[in-house]
Motif scaffolding. Structure first.
Motif, short mmCIF file in Angstrom:
data_model
loop_
_atom_site.label_atom_id
_atom_site.label_comp_id
_atom_site.label_asym_id
_atom_site.label_seq_id
_atom_site.Cartn_x
_atom_site.Cartn_y
_atom_site.Cartn_z
N TYR A 30 0.83 -1.21 0.00
CA TYR A 30 0.00 0.00 0.00
C TYR A 30 0.86 1.25 0.00
CZ TYR A 30 1.12 -0.40 4.94
OH TYR A 30 1.80 -0.53 6.11
N GLU A 31 2.12 1.15 0.40
CA GLU A 31 3.01 2.30 0.45
C GLU A 31 3.71 2.59 -0.87
OE1 GLU A 31 5.39 0.72 3.57
OE2 GLU A 31 4.37 1.91 5.10
N ASN A 32 3.92 1.58 -1.70
CA ASN A 32 4.73 1.79 -2.91
C ASN A 32 3.97 1.60 -4.21
OD1 ASN A 32 4.53 -0.96 -3.44
ND2 ASN A 32 6.59 -1.43 -2.73
N THR A 55 2.45 -9.66 -4.85
CA THR A 55 1.78 -9.20 -3.65
C THR A 55 2.58 -9.63 -2.42
OG1 THR A 55 0.44 -11.20 -3.64
CG2 THR A 55 -0.52 -9.25 -4.67
N MET A 56 2.43 -8.89 -1.35
CA MET A 56 3.11 -9.22 -0.11
C MET A 56 2.48 -10.48 0.48
SD MET A 56 4.04 -6.80 3.12
CE MET A 56 2.40 -6.22 3.38
N LYS A 64 2.17 -8.67 10.68
CA LYS A 64 1.62 -7.54 11.43
C LYS A 64 0.86 -6.57 10.52
CE LYS A 64 5.88 -4.82 11.27
NZ LYS A 64 5.51 -4.07 10.12
N ASP A 65 1.11 -6.64 9.23
CA ASP A 65 0.47 -5.74 8.28
C ASP A 65 -0.81 -6.32 7.68
OD1 ASP A 65 2.49 -3.86 8.60
OD2 ASP A 65 3.72 -4.78 7.04
N ILE A 66 -1.31 -7.42 8.21
CA ILE A 66 -2.45 -8.11 7.60
C ILE A 66 -3.69 -7.21 7.50
CG2 ILE A 66 -3.28 -9.19 9.74
CD1 ILE A 66 -3.31 -10.78 6.25
N GLN A 75 -7.23 -2.17 -4.02
CA GLN A 75 -6.29 -1.26 -4.67
C GLN A 75 -5.11 -2.03 -5.27
OE1 GLN A 75 -6.41 1.88 -5.49
NE2 GLN A 75 -4.33 1.87 -6.32
N ILE A 76 -4.61 -3.00 -4.55
CA ILE A 76 -3.48 -3.78 -5.05
C ILE A 76 -3.89 -4.64 -6.24
CG2 ILE A 76 -1.86 -5.63 -4.45
CD1 ILE A 76 -1.60 -4.25 -1.69
#
Length: 132
Positions: A30-32, A55-56, A64-66, A75-76
């Motif tokens: 979501y940051e990049n 995708t991550m 922790k980013d779930i 969005q991804i």
């Protein structure tokens, strides 16, 4: 951070200059995700011939980013379709692939010697067997 990005970029450029065939794997977050077009342009200018956007995977530190992953899932996914269109536009300059681990199971060999079939969420992962 910026220093690790700069170091990575410089090392990729050195490898290409020395004649190495370099492939890049880029994890979409979501940051990049807004920089993908710029990254493709930079990779083409640098001489990279193949990039895979993926995708991550919500495992390990990324677990922790779930919540952010789930909140930004649509969005991804839109970015993946956008990347696939960029692949067509740039096919004569660079090979662009995508891997969506949200919709695909994959095998992971862990350092402890176990082979797992990892699924969309960790509690659904399946131990295949111990290899070593």
């Amino acid at each position: 951070g910026f220093d690790s990005y700069k170091t990575t970029y410089n090392n990729v450029a050195k490898l290409i200059k020395s004649g190495m065939n370099v492939n890049v794997h880029y994890v979409i977050t979501y940051e990049n995700n807004e920089y993908i077009n710029d990254i493709i342009r930079l990779l083409i200018e640098t001489g990279v011939k193949k990039v895979t956007f993926q995708t991550m995977i919500p495992r390990g530190r990324a677990k922790k980013d779930i919540i952010q992953i789930q909140d930004n899932y649509l969005q991804i996914i839109k970015q993946i379709y956008f990347i696939q269109n960029l692949s067509i536009e740039n096919r004569d300059k660079i090979e662009i692939k995508t891997l969506n681990f949200y919709e695909k199971y994959y095998y992971v060999f862990e350092p402890n010697g176990f082979l797992y079939l990892q699924k969309e969420i960790e509690n659904k992962d399946e131990l295949i067997r111990r290899i070593i």
